[in-house]
Design a protein around this motif. Structure first.
Motif, PDB file in Angstrom:
ATOM      1  N   ILE A 503      14.719  78.560 -78.818  1.00  0.00           N
ATOM      2  CA  ILE A 503      15.960  78.601 -78.025  1.00  0.00           C
ATOM      3  C   ILE A 503      15.690  78.108 -76.602  1.00  0.00           C
ATOM      4  O   ILE A 503      16.483  77.345 -76.027  1.00  0.00           O
ATOM      5  CB  ILE A 503      16.535  80.037 -78.009  1.00  0.00           C
ATOM      6  N   LEU A 504      14.551  78.525 -76.034  1.00  0.00           N
ATOM      7  CA  LEU A 504      14.183  78.081 -74.687  1.00  0.00           C
ATOM      8  C   LEU A 504      14.007  76.563 -74.637  1.00  0.00           C
ATOM      9  O   LEU A 504      14.418  75.908 -73.672  1.00  0.00           O
ATOM     10  CB  LEU A 504      12.882  78.762 -74.246  1.00  0.00           C
ATOM     11  N   GLN A 505      13.394  76.005 -75.675  1.00  0.00           N
ATOM     12  CA  GLN A 505      13.188  74.556 -75.703  1.00  0.00           C
ATOM     13  C   GLN A 505      14.527  73.810 -75.705  1.00  0.00           C
ATOM     14  O   GLN A 505      14.703  72.820 -74.986  1.00  0.00           O
ATOM     15  CB  GLN A 505      12.364  74.158 -76.928  1.00  0.00           C
ATOM     16  N   LYS A 506      15.471  74.292 -76.506  1.00  0.00           N
ATOM     17  CA  LYS A 506      16.788  73.652 -76.562  1.00  0.00           C
ATOM     18  C   LYS A 506      17.490  73.733 -75.210  1.00  0.00           C
ATOM     19  O   LYS A 506      18.139  72.774 -74.767  1.00  0.00           O
ATOM     20  CB  LYS A 506      17.643  74.318 -77.644  1.00  0.00           C
ATOM     21  N   GLU A 507      17.355  74.878 -74.543  1.00  0.00           N
ATOM     22  CA  GLU A 507      17.971  75.048 -73.226  1.00  0.00           C
ATOM     23  C   GLU A 507      17.338  74.097 -72.207  1.00  0.00           C
ATOM     24  O   GLU A 507      18.034  73.502 -71.374  1.00  0.00           O
ATOM     25  CB  GLU A 507      17.817  76.502 -72.771  1.00  0.00           C
ATOM     26  N   MET A 508      16.009  73.923 -72.289  1.00  0.00           N
ATOM     27  CA  MET A 508      15.329  73.010 -71.364  1.00  0.00           C
ATOM     28  C   MET A 508      15.788  71.569 -71.579  1.00  0.00           C
ATOM     29  O   MET A 508      15.942  70.802 -70.626  1.00  0.00           O
ATOM     30  CB  MET A 508      13.812  73.114 -71.539  1.00  0.00           C
ATOM     31  N   LYS A 509      16.020  71.190 -72.817  1.00  0.00           N
ATOM     32  CA  LYS A 509      16.498  69.835 -73.108  1.00  0.00           C
ATOM     33  C   LYS A 509      17.883  69.610 -72.512  1.00  0.00           C
ATOM     34  O   LYS A 509      18.175  68.548 -71.952  1.00  0.00           O
ATOM     35  CB  LYS A 509      16.524  69.605 -74.622  1.00  0.00           C
ATOM     36  N   LYS A 510      18.754  70.624 -72.636  1.00  0.00           N
ATOM     37  CA  LYS A 510      20.101  70.514 -72.064  1.00  0.00           C
ATOM     38  C   LYS A 510      20.029  70.336 -70.543  1.00  0.00           C
ATOM     39  O   LYS A 510      20.725  69.496 -69.964  1.00  0.00           O
ATOM     40  CB  LYS A 510      20.920  71.763 -72.393  1.00  0.00           C
ATOM     41  N   ARG A 511      19.192  71.134 -69.906  1.00  0.00           N
ATOM     42  CA  ARG A 511      19.067  71.060 -68.448  1.00  0.00           C
ATOM     43  C   ARG A 511      18.480  69.713 -68.017  1.00  0.00           C
ATOM     44  O   ARG A 511      18.877  69.154 -66.991  1.00  0.00           O
ATOM     45  CB  ARG A 511      18.190  72.206 -67.938  1.00  0.00           C
ATOM     46  N   HIS A 512      17.538  69.222 -68.799  1.00  0.00           N
ATOM     47  CA  HIS A 512      16.948  67.920 -68.470  1.00  0.00           C
ATOM     48  C   HIS A 512      18.004  66.815 -68.558  1.00  0.00           C
ATOM     49  O   HIS A 512      18.081  65.940 -67.676  1.00  0.00           O
ATOM     50  CB  HIS A 512      15.792  67.604 -69.416  1.00  0.00           C
ATOM     51  N   MET A 513      18.836  66.848 -69.604  1.00  0.00           N
ATOM     52  CA  MET A 513      19.882  65.833 -69.765  1.00  0.00           C
ATOM     53  C   MET A 513      20.872  65.887 -68.590  1.00  0.00           C
ATOM     54  O   MET A 513      21.342  64.844 -68.112  1.00  0.00           O
ATOM     55  CB  MET A 513      20.626  66.046 -71.084  1.00  0.00           C
ATOM     56  N   LYS A 514      21.149  67.084 -68.121  1.00  0.00           N
ATOM     57  CA  LYS A 514      22.060  67.244 -66.984  1.00  0.00           C
ATOM     58  C   LYS A 514      21.460  66.603 -65.731  1.00  0.00           C
ATOM     59  O   LYS A 514      22.150  65.886 -64.991  1.00  0.00           O
ATOM     60  CB  LYS A 514      22.331  68.736 -66.752  1.00  0.00           C
ATOM     61  N   ARG A 515      20.143  66.843 -65.497  1.00  0.00           N
ATOM     62  CA  ARG A 515      19.483  66.250 -64.329  1.00  0.00           C
ATOM     63  C   ARG A 515      19.406  64.731 -64.457  1.00  0.00           C
ATOM     64  O   ARG A 515      19.513  63.998 -63.478  1.00  0.00           O
ATOM     65  CB  ARG A 515      18.072  66.837 -64.165  1.00  0.00           C
ATOM     66  N   LEU A 516      19.211  64.277 -65.675  1.00  0.00           N
ATOM     67  CA  LEU A 516      19.109  62.839 -65.922  1.00  0.00           C
ATOM     68  C   LEU A 516      20.428  62.139 -65.588  1.00  0.00           C
ATOM     69  O   LEU A 516      20.438  61.053 -64.980  1.00  0.00           O
ATOM     70  CB  LEU A 516      18.731  62.594 -67.387  1.00  0.00           C
ATOM     71  N   LYS A 517      21.548  62.766 -65.976  1.00  0.00           N
ATOM     72  CA  LYS A 517      22.866  62.193 -65.692  1.00  0.00           C
ATOM     73  C   LYS A 517      23.141  62.140 -64.191  1.00  0.00           C
ATOM     74  O   LYS A 517      23.803  61.234 -63.692  1.00  0.00           O
ATOM     75  CB  LYS A 517      23.951  63.010 -66.392  1.00  0.00           C
ATOM     76  N   LYS A 518      22.608  63.131 -63.469  1.00  0.00           N
ATOM     77  CA  LYS A 518      22.827  63.184 -62.020  1.00  0.00           C
ATOM     78  C   LYS A 518      21.812  62.332 -61.255  1.00  0.00           C
ATOM     79  O   LYS A 518      21.855  62.268 -60.025  1.00  0.00           O
ATOM     80  CB  LYS A 518      22.746  64.635 -61.530  1.00  0.00           C
ATOM     81  N   GLY A 519      20.862  61.707 -61.990  1.00  0.00           N
ATOM     82  CA  GLY A 519      19.862  60.860 -61.342  1.00  0.00           C
ATOM     83  C   GLY A 519      18.758  61.630 -60.653  1.00  0.00           C
ATOM     84  O   GLY A 519      18.029  61.081 -59.822  1.00  0.00           O
ATOM     85  N   LYS A 520      18.627  62.926 -60.993  1.00  0.00           N
ATOM     86  CA  LYS A 520      17.586  63.751 -60.372  1.00  0.00           C
ATOM     87  C   LYS A 520      16.261  63.693 -61.135  1.00  0.00           C
ATOM     88  O   LYS A 520      15.284  64.320 -60.746  1.00  0.00           O
ATOM     89  CB  LYS A 520      18.058  65.211 -60.287  1.00  0.00           C
ATOM     90  N   CYS A 521      16.250  62.945 -62.240  1.00  0.00           N
ATOM     91  CA  CYS A 521      15.030  62.810 -63.057  1.00  0.00           C
ATOM     92  C   CYS A 521      15.010  61.403 -63.657  1.00  0.00           C
ATOM     93  O   CYS A 521      16.071  60.846 -63.971  1.00  0.00           O
ATOM     94  CB  CYS A 521      15.014  63.866 -64.158  1.00  0.00           C
TER      95      CYS A 521
END
Length: 594
Positions: A503-521
């Motif tokens: 569950i933690l891994q799935k949550e980390m993927k969601k957060r990463h995608m959010k940062r990617l869309k905002k150009g923070k990663c």
């Protein structure tokens, strides 16, 4: 001897060397690799190794070829240095058979049968048979046999050609005087070593000396030191084969050199001391082919008899000349470490199983150490730390091989039902532990890439990864403890813990995608983060396997997949409560992404 006699001699030498090459090559092909397998399997007994080395060399007609083959086996790890020494000694004895074959060319008699024994008499017949096999037979093995027969015929023809070309030299005073110089043992020794090193074959070098004896101008005083030097010169091939090889392979070639040098020194001192006391009359006699063969054989047999009991000392000398590095010292410690899994314990299966279990626990502790060091590297890369992880992983691989091999042998014994189930559990468990250590190395590789490209995760991604890393560290630690204590209650908590990590891994993927869309990663860092979390998730899966394997010890006919399917995961169940507790303990910083 005129210019044309010189050309004839050179041509005879060329035929001789080519015949030797063709004969050896054909014999090696005909053996089809069987000689190599024999060398691998029959070298535990040193006396047998000597006989084996002598036999193989007598067949392929080249001590250099046998020694180079042995250096190759040692280099590949197939053969230990201690096993190789006996074969190297035997090879020196086996190579003398060539000189005895060549001495048959000196048979002088009108008797038909004695003439027929001469190789120059029967080699033409062998040549005809060989040519027929090569040209008209399609069978590969018979064609190889044809090459052997033709090679032998060419060898003998070259020998006879050299002898015939050199006979006129017996009437040349400067030539006779040249070889008289070799009565100085040291000079003769150097000449013999140099010639043999150049043509890279003691058999060929001795054959040339036998051909020179046809002139009648070489006495035993000149021939003996040359023969001793030829034995040293033949080491050149093995020394060259050791270039670029492992340290143990180079030691094998050094042992070959030490054997011949020490044997030569002992033989020279003893022989010339006796000569000074007794005064050997034959020393001034003209040497013949049979006499050369006798001296050659006598030296190698005596040297082997003297030095065989001191084979361990030769091995130690080679270790002094080529000192072991850290890796070899560690290997020696590992060998000592695994000594407790002795095959003699297999006769007491329960005790042997406990020994294997204790090694599995050590393996688990090493695996945990490798993971913790790899996780540290993700946040502060350290080159030495990364290398240590790789070395631990290699040691874990060794544990896997040793324990699995021992358990396979143990499985053929009469085991009780509980012991049989425990053995199966251990076999599966060591496999899971080995895979966890592999993933630890994968994590180090990710850290290397980031360090090389001077990349860093964002502050939020780093904080999340630290929490996730701690969760994986803890599940590995808990799983190792389950293996060590066989605590069933603790084992039952691992599967819901693994579910929380998913569950933690799935949550980390969601957060990463959010940062990617905002150009923070960046996408590149995103791939690295994905690799890290995937490796962590697989580590957790293997921890789950370890726990389920342990529980199967106490539950008949329960398989891993069946157990997972039977778990009650509904809200409020024990499984769900443990999972929720883990999620609270390892809650990612910030708000969850919906």
């Amino acid at each position: 001897m005129d210019f044309f006699d010189l050309l004839t001699m050179i041509g005879g030498l060329a035929l001789f060397l080519y015949g030797m090459h063709l004969l050896s090559e054909g014999l090696e092909k005909l053996s089809g690799g069987r000689l190599e397998r024999v060398l691998e399997n029959l070298t535990n007994n040193r006396l047998k190794a000597v006989l084996l080395g002598a036999g193989v060399t007598a067949v392929i007609q080249s001590s250099s070829a046998t020694t180079v083959m042995v250096v190759g086996f040692v280099n590949s790890g197939i053969m230990k240095l201690s096993q190789a020494i006996g074969i190297i000694m035997g090879a020196n004895v086996g190579t003398t058979i060539t000189s005895w074959l060549l001495s048959l060319t000196g048979i002088e008699s009108d008797n038909f049968f004695l003439q027929l024994v001469k190789p120059t008499s029967f080699s033409p017949i062998l040549a005809v048979i060989g040519v027929v096999f090569i040209l008209f037979v399609k069978n590969g093995r018979k064609r190889d046999l044809g090459s052997i027969l033709v090679g032998f015929a060419i060898l003998m023809t070259g020998m006879d050609t050299m002898s015939s070309a050199m006979k006129p030299l017996s009437q040349v005073s400067w030539f006779t005087g040249l070889f008289t110089m070799f009565t100085n043992p040291i000079l003769g020794l150097l000449v013999g070593a140099l010639i043999t090193a150049i043509i890279q074959s003691s058999s060929a070098s001795v054959g040339i000396l036998q051909a020179l004896c046809a002139t009648g101008s070489i006495n035993y005083a000149a021939a003996v030191p040359i023969i001793l030097g030829q034995n040293i010169g033949t080491c050149a091939t093995a020394m060259m084969s050791g270039v670029g090889a492992s340290k143990n392979a180079r030691r094998a070639s050094i042992v070959h050199l030490l054997f011949n040098v020490i044997g030569t020194v002992i033989f020279l001192i003893a022989f010339y001391m006796l000569h000074a006391i007794i005064d050997f009359d034959f020393m001034q006699d003209a040497a013949d082919s049979a006499g050369i063969a006798l001296v050659h054989t006598g030296f190698n047999v005596i040297a082997t008899l003297i030095l065989l009991p001191f084979a361990n000392i030769l091995e130690k000398l080679s270790m002094i000349l080529i000192k072991p590095d850290e890796q070899e010292e560690r290997q020696a410690l590992e060998n000592e470490l695994f000594a407790k899994m002795d095959e003699r314990f297999l006769n007491t299966p329960s005790f042997a199983l406990e020994q294997a279990y204790s090694y599995a626990v050590r393996m688990a502790e090493l695996t945990k150490q490798a993971l913790n060091m790899a996780a540290d590297n993700l946040f502060a890369y350290d080159k030495k730390n990364a290398k240590d992880v790789e070395e631990i992983e290699s040691l874990v691989d060794r544990y896997d091989d040793e324990i699995s091999g021992y358990l396979v042998k143990l499985s053929s014994r009469n085991l009780s039902e509980p012991d049989s189930r425990k053995l199966t559990m251990l076999l599966h468990s060591v496999g899971d532990l080995e895979r966890i250590s592999d993933h630890a190395v994968n994590l180090v590789d990710c850290a290397k890439v980031m360090d090389k490209k001077e990349q860093q995760f964002s502050e939020k991604a780093t904080e999340e990864l630290q929490v996730f890393s701690q969760a994986v560290r803890d599940i590995v630690s808990a799983s190792v403890e389950v293996l060590r204590t066989e605590d069933m209650e603790a084992a039952k908590a691992i599967e819901p813990f693994e579910e929380a990590i998913d569950i933690l891994q799935k949550e980390m993927k969601k957060r990463h995608m959010k940062r990617l869309k905002k150009g923070k990663c960046t996408p590149e860092l995103g791939f690295i983060l994905s690799d890290i979390t995937n490796n962590y998730e697989r580590i957790a899966d293997h921890c789950s396997n370890l726990a389920i394997n342990m529980m199967q010890l106490y539950e008949d006919d329960t398989h891993a997949h069946e157990y997972v399917e039977q778990l009650e995961k509904e809200e409020g169940s024990t499984f769900d409560k443990i999972c929720q507790e883990c999620l609270q303990r390892y809650e990612l910083p910030g708000k969850a992404v919906k």
